[in-house]
Design an enzyme around this catalytic site. Structure first.
Site, PDB file in Angstrom:
ATOM      1  N   ARG A  83       0.847  -1.182   0.000  1.00  0.00           N
ATOM      2  CA  ARG A  83       0.000   0.000   0.000  1.00  0.00           C
ATOM      3  C   ARG A  83       0.882   1.231   0.000  1.00  0.00           C
ATOM      4  O   ARG A  83       1.918   1.264   0.661  1.00  0.00           O
ATOM      5  CB  ARG A  83      -0.897   0.014   1.242  1.00  0.00           C
ATOM      6  CG  ARG A  83      -2.010  -1.005   1.192  1.00  0.00           C
ATOM      7  CD  ARG A  83      -2.951  -0.885   2.362  1.00  0.00           C
ATOM      8  NE  ARG A  83      -2.348  -1.324   3.598  1.00  0.00           N
ATOM      9  CZ  ARG A  83      -1.830  -0.541   4.523  1.00  0.00           C
ATOM     10  NH1 ARG A  83      -1.847   0.768   4.373  1.00  0.00           N
ATOM     11  NH2 ARG A  83      -1.299  -1.036   5.615  1.00  0.00           N
ATOM     12  N   TYR A 103      -1.506  -3.372  -6.925  1.00  0.00           N
ATOM     13  CA  TYR A 103      -1.212  -4.229  -5.768  1.00  0.00           C
ATOM     14  C   TYR A 103      -2.209  -4.059  -4.614  1.00  0.00           C
ATOM     15  O   TYR A 103      -2.528  -2.935  -4.209  1.00  0.00           O
ATOM     16  CB  TYR A 103       0.196  -3.931  -5.234  1.00  0.00           C
ATOM     17  CG  TYR A 103       0.727  -5.044  -4.366  1.00  0.00           C
ATOM     18  CD1 TYR A 103       1.433  -6.099  -4.929  1.00  0.00           C
ATOM     19  CD2 TYR A 103       0.497  -5.075  -3.000  1.00  0.00           C
ATOM     20  CE1 TYR A 103       1.900  -7.149  -4.148  1.00  0.00           C
ATOM     21  CE2 TYR A 103       0.955  -6.119  -2.212  1.00  0.00           C
ATOM     22  CZ  TYR A 103       1.667  -7.152  -2.790  1.00  0.00           C
ATOM     23  OH  TYR A 103       2.124  -8.192  -2.019  1.00  0.00           O
ATOM     24  N   GLY A 104      -2.636  -5.158  -4.063  1.00  0.00           N
ATOM     25  CA  GLY A 104      -3.354  -5.220  -2.781  1.00  0.00           C
ATOM     26  C   GLY A 104      -4.361  -4.117  -2.547  1.00  0.00           C
ATOM     27  O   GLY A 104      -5.207  -3.824  -3.391  1.00  0.00           O
ATOM     28  N   LYS A 125      -9.468  -1.964   1.830  1.00  0.00           N
ATOM     29  CA  LYS A 125      -9.124  -0.799   2.645  1.00  0.00           C
ATOM     30  C   LYS A 125      -9.899   0.442   2.211  1.00  0.00           C
ATOM     31  O   LYS A 125     -10.321   1.243   3.039  1.00  0.00           O
ATOM     32  CB  LYS A 125      -7.625  -0.541   2.571  1.00  0.00           C
ATOM     33  CG  LYS A 125      -6.760  -1.720   2.973  1.00  0.00           C
ATOM     34  CD  LYS A 125      -7.018  -2.163   4.382  1.00  0.00           C
ATOM     35  CE  LYS A 125      -6.038  -3.239   4.819  1.00  0.00           C
ATOM     36  NZ  LYS A 125      -6.315  -3.688   6.191  1.00  0.00           N
ATOM     37  N   HIS A 138     -10.742  -1.802  11.721  1.00  0.00           N
ATOM     38  CA  HIS A 138      -9.653  -2.658  11.232  1.00  0.00           C
ATOM     39  C   HIS A 138      -9.450  -3.777  12.248  1.00  0.00           C
ATOM     40  O   HIS A 138      -8.478  -3.792  12.996  1.00  0.00           O
ATOM     41  CB  HIS A 138      -8.392  -1.786  11.090  1.00  0.00           C
ATOM     42  CG  HIS A 138      -7.252  -2.450  10.386  1.00  0.00           C
ATOM     43  ND1 HIS A 138      -5.953  -2.043  10.544  1.00  0.00           N
ATOM     44  CD2 HIS A 138      -7.210  -3.472   9.509  1.00  0.00           C
ATOM     45  CE1 HIS A 138      -5.161  -2.798   9.806  1.00  0.00           C
ATOM     46  NE2 HIS A 138      -5.887  -3.668   9.169  1.00  0.00           N
ATOM     47  N   SER A 142      -1.046  -3.408  10.724  1.00  0.00           N
ATOM     48  CA  SER A 142      -0.692  -4.416   9.722  1.00  0.00           C
ATOM     49  C   SER A 142       0.494  -5.256  10.186  1.00  0.00           C
ATOM     50  O   SER A 142       1.420  -4.739  10.804  1.00  0.00           O
ATOM     51  CB  SER A 142      -0.312  -3.728   8.417  1.00  0.00           C
ATOM     52  OG  SER A 142      -1.322  -2.838   8.063  1.00  0.00           O
ATOM     53  N   CYS A 178       0.908  -7.592  12.446  1.00  0.00           N
ATOM     54  CA  CYS A 178       1.138  -7.836  13.884  1.00  0.00           C
ATOM     55  C   CYS A 178       0.502  -9.158  14.286  1.00  0.00           C
ATOM     56  O   CYS A 178       0.239  -9.385  15.464  1.00  0.00           O
ATOM     57  CB  CYS A 178       0.538  -6.721  14.723  1.00  0.00           C
ATOM     58  SG  CYS A 178       1.579  -5.274  14.831  1.00  0.00           S
ATOM     59  N   THR A 190      -4.001 -12.219  11.361  1.00  0.00           N
ATOM     60  CA  THR A 190      -4.504 -13.441  10.723  1.00  0.00           C
ATOM     61  C   THR A 190      -4.232 -14.646  11.621  1.00  0.00           C
ATOM     62  O   THR A 190      -5.073 -15.533  11.753  1.00  0.00           O
ATOM     63  CB  THR A 190      -3.884 -13.608   9.317  1.00  0.00           C
ATOM     64  OG1 THR A 190      -4.171 -12.417   8.574  1.00  0.00           O
ATOM     65  CG2 THR A 190      -4.457 -14.802   8.579  1.00  0.00           C
ATOM     66  N   ASP A 198      -9.551  -9.298   9.166  1.00  0.00           N
ATOM     67  CA  ASP A 198      -9.018  -7.950   8.914  1.00  0.00           C
ATOM     68  C   ASP A 198      -9.990  -6.810   9.208  1.00  0.00           C
ATOM     69  O   ASP A 198      -9.565  -5.780   9.696  1.00  0.00           O
ATOM     70  CB  ASP A 198      -8.548  -7.862   7.449  1.00  0.00           C
ATOM     71  CG  ASP A 198      -7.650  -6.668   7.186  1.00  0.00           C
ATOM     72  OD1 ASP A 198      -6.837  -6.341   8.062  1.00  0.00           O
ATOM     73  OD2 ASP A 198      -7.768  -6.052   6.118  1.00  0.00           O
ATOM     74  N   GLU A 251      -0.426 -20.013  21.959  1.00  0.00           N
ATOM     75  CA  GLU A 251      -0.406 -19.767  23.411  1.00  0.00           C
ATOM     76  C   GLU A 251      -1.136 -18.475  23.778  1.00  0.00           C
ATOM     77  O   GLU A 251      -1.485 -18.259  24.943  1.00  0.00           O
ATOM     78  CB  GLU A 251       1.038 -19.741  23.939  1.00  0.00           C
ATOM     79  CG  GLU A 251       1.867 -20.976  23.615  1.00  0.00           C
ATOM     80  CD  GLU A 251       1.300 -22.277  24.187  1.00  0.00           C
ATOM     81  OE1 GLU A 251       0.297 -22.246  24.917  1.00  0.00           O
ATOM     82  OE2 GLU A 251       1.886 -23.347  23.864  1.00  0.00           O
ATOM     83  N   ASN A 252      -1.384 -17.629  22.785  1.00  0.00           N
ATOM     84  CA  ASN A 252      -2.148 -16.408  23.084  1.00  0.00           C
ATOM     85  C   ASN A 252      -3.557 -16.752  23.566  1.00  0.00           C
ATOM     86  O   ASN A 252      -4.247 -15.911  24.143  1.00  0.00           O
ATOM     87  CB  ASN A 252      -2.205 -15.497  21.852  1.00  0.00           C
ATOM     88  CG  ASN A 252      -0.830 -14.934  21.505  1.00  0.00           C
ATOM     89  OD1 ASN A 252       0.038 -14.854  22.370  1.00  0.00           O
ATOM     90  ND2 ASN A 252      -0.629 -14.557  20.255  1.00  0.00           N
TER      91      ASN A 252
HETATM   92  C1  OXD Z   1      -2.989  -4.313   5.907  1.00  0.00           C
HETATM   93  C2  OXD Z   1      -3.632  -5.438   5.236  1.00  0.00           C
HETATM   94  O1  OXD Z   1      -1.990  -3.799   5.395  1.00  0.00           O
HETATM   95  O2  OXD Z   1      -4.535  -6.010   5.830  1.00  0.00           O
HETATM   96  O3  OXD Z   1      -3.460  -3.918   6.985  1.00  0.00           O
HETATM   97  O4  OXD Z   1      -3.251  -5.754   4.105  1.00  0.00           O
HETATM   98 MN    MN Z   2      -5.240  -4.949   7.543  1.00  0.00          MN
END
Ligand code: OXD
Ligand code: MN
Length: 595
Positions: free
Chosen positions: A70, A211-212, A220, A240, A262, A264, A267, A287, A506-507
């Site tokens: 992005r 892209y994306g 987004k 988000h 993003s 972190c 998913t 997401d 483990e989270n």
């Molecule tokens: C982001 C994504 O960048 O989900 O947050 O792609």
């Molecule tokens: Mn995202």
């Protein structure tokens, strides 16, 4: 191709766009499997897509090295005044921006087909769903949209003759002159890329990138930037956030929505495989969450998307089994490495690296190579229904009732594993001051600390000060039925740089503590920053974390928090008189508690 829609506004907009972009022809997408296969076959024939021998109906794409993420500094919220866009967004006057972009759009689809993609964000028929129409000249975008959204004729049927839709105009910005051979990933140079939003008109114009999030405009651009502005006007929330369901051994269900910047581990958390006995997790979304107050006064969430556009590097059977099982077939891979036996590979994949591969730039690669085989922001696009832990209720029209909000970020120090807000206002304060060290999902230096309120900095379609106020307004409406708010940090390290928490599955231990808080089963101790688990109440059964490490992981570092107050003040000052007084009050309270 003749329009299959009776919607006058839509037909007019398609005609106007065609007159401006001058494509060779127009194709209305019907969303069928046959259509998907046809476009994929065309892209294989042109060399843009590589079929993967090892994964049925799956394809690898390599983007242009200038078009890999992005482009936040080319992303605009174009409101009539700069103040409405606020200090966190790039702004250009709508008239000026449209004039510039019209110049680029003029003739930009020459030599190409213009695809019209009717899509629904949210299950068709859901009171929370919205219809968008994306016009694009990229067949790659069409195939990705097939996976990420609900596409096709059924959307046109739902739209009807005079239904409302959000127009999303996209071009890769690379007209193909007659006789010229196309490149594998056509796009425009960076200074010609524009990802523009006109929230007052519910309009999206994107130019120059394939892209994306720059190009799959449902994600987004629509589901966060435009939707956040609509949600504020209409009294709901577009966040988000991943959504997951946790069921405890007694069968009580908890629904959790969590916001992280993003890359972190959203998913991974969305598809968590709990390690605690008797607890079950189901994924609803990874997401984005759209949430509305239901007839019973609780907050109900849907996942507006129908696929995962996940970061590939680091994904493995070890880190996310369900994601790996979701991408066994029918998946689009972008900027991953290609192995000699026709599979994909990336850094952090299970097992040993291949002895030889082709890297994301199409060059020979071996483990001795200096550069990564896959781009750090390489992605997979996979249908959500392929996820083995997708909830049977993931497409429930009315959504699921949210019990818990989680905020967090990537912090090597300062922030403990988990703490709970004292109340809604304190939770909004936590969300508004959330900070994370930057990663490869956004262009810019990796590893800087960035305040990323609610993980929405790149995605809020209006003044973030007003967005904070909207959170307070929603809390006031929800009252006692509001979700409880927690803050986590899976990424704390020891002073010597060792990870203090195993993370991943483990989270689930931390999630269990949260659910038990909601269920009134565990207590908490008051600290200056919020409520922390009581000694022995965070379930560590079967884990062998040295007591000293655990103490460090949970330590409330008062001097370090105090040292961050000036940065929080500076952050808040950016919003001037748009900063809600309730946030300044929370900062004062924190300062008092820190002593
Ligand atoms: C982001 C994504 O960048 O989900 O947050 O792609
Ligand atoms: Mn995202």
């Amino acid at each position: 191709m003749k329009s299959p829609s009776a919607n006058t506004k839509l037909n007019q907009w398609v005609q106007e766009s065609a007159a401006m972009c001058q494509p060779d022809d127009i194709c209305w997408c019907d969303g069928s499997v046959e259509e998907y296969n046809r476009f994929m076959a065309q892209m294989v024939a042109s060399g843009m897509a590589i079929p993967l021998k090892k994964r049925p109906n799956s394809f690898l794409f390599r983007s242009d090295p200038s078009d890999v993420a992005r482009v936040e500094d080319r992303t605009y919220i174009s409101t009539p005044t700069k103040l409405e866009a606020g200090p966190t967004n790039n702004w250009i006057d709508p008239g000026e921006l449209k004039a510039t972009m019209r110049g680029f759009y003029k003739g930009c689809m020459r030599g190409r087909t213009m695809y019209v993609i009717p899509f629904s964000m949210g299950p068709i028929g859901s009171p929370l769903a919205k219809i968008g129409i994306e016009i694009t000249d990229s067949p790659y975008v069409v195939c990705n949209m097939h996976i990420m959204t609900r596409v096709g004729t059924r959307v046109l049927d739902a739209l009807g003759q005079d239904g409302e839709f959000i127009p999303c105009l996209h071009s890769i910005g690379a007209p193909l002159e007659k006789g010229r051979k196309d490149t594998a990933w056509p796009c425009a140079p960076i200074e010609q890329k524009y990802i523009s939003h006109f929230p007052q008109e519910n309009l999206i114009w994107s130019y120059g990138s394939g892209y994306g999030g720059n190009a799959l405009l449902g994600k987004k651009c629509l589901a966060l930037r435009i939707a956040s502005a609509v949600a504020r006007r209409e009294g709901w929330m577009a966040e988000h956030m991943l959504i997951l369901r946790l069921t405890n051994p007694e069968g009580r269900r908890f629904h959790i929505a969590a916001a992280f910047p993003s890359a972190c581990g959203k998913t991974n958390l969305a598809m968590i495989n709990p390690t605690i006995a008797g607890w079950k997790a189901e994924c609803i979304g990874d997401d984005i969450s759209w949430m509305k107050i239901g007839p019973d006064g609780r907050l109900y969430a849907i996942n507006p998307e129908s696929g995962f556009f996940g970061v590939a590097p680091g994904t493995s059977y070890n880190s996310n089994r369900s994601a790996m099982d979701s991408i066994k077939a029918n998946t689009i891979f972008t900027n991953c490495a290609l192995t000699d036996d026709g599979d994909i590979w990336w850094e952090g994949f299970d097992g040993k690296p291949p002895a030889h591969a082709i890297d994301w730039k199409g060059r020979d690669w071996t483990p001795a190579s200096k550069s990564d085989a896959a781009h750090p922001n390489a992605r997979f696009t996979a249908p959500a229904k392929q996820c083995p832990v997708i909830s049977p209720d993931w497409e429930k029209l009315e959504g699921v009732p949210i019990d818990i909000f989680i905020f967090g970020g990537r912090r090597a120090s300062v922030v403990p594993l988990v703490h709970e807000a004292y109340n809604w206002d304190h939770g909004v304060f936590m969300g508004s001051t959330a900070a994370s060290e930057t990663t490869a999902a956004n262009i810019g230096a990796v590893g800087n600390l960035r305040r990323d309120p609610f993980a929405m900095t790149p995605f809020c379609g209006y003044n973030m000060g007003d967005y904070f106020q909207h959170w307070f307004a929603m809390g006031d409406k929800l009252g006692a039925k509001a979700p409880r708010i927690f803050y986590v940090n899976w990424f704390r390290k020891s002073p010597a740089g060792k990870w203090l928490w195993p993370g991943y599955s483990e989270n689930s231990r931390v999630l269990k503590w949260m659910c038990d808080r909601v269920g009134g089963k565990v207590g908490a101790r008051e600290t200056p920053i919020g409520l922390l688990p009581l000694e022995g109440e965070l379930d560590l059964t079967g884990l062998s974390i040295p007591a000293q490490d655990f103490a460090e992981l949970m330590r409330v570092d008062v001097p370090a928090f105090k040292a961050e107050v000036p940065d929080m003040e500076k952050h808040f000052n950016r919003f001037g008189d748009r900063l809600p007084a309730r946030l300044s009050a929370q900062l004062k309270l924190l300062v008092q508690r820190l002593g």
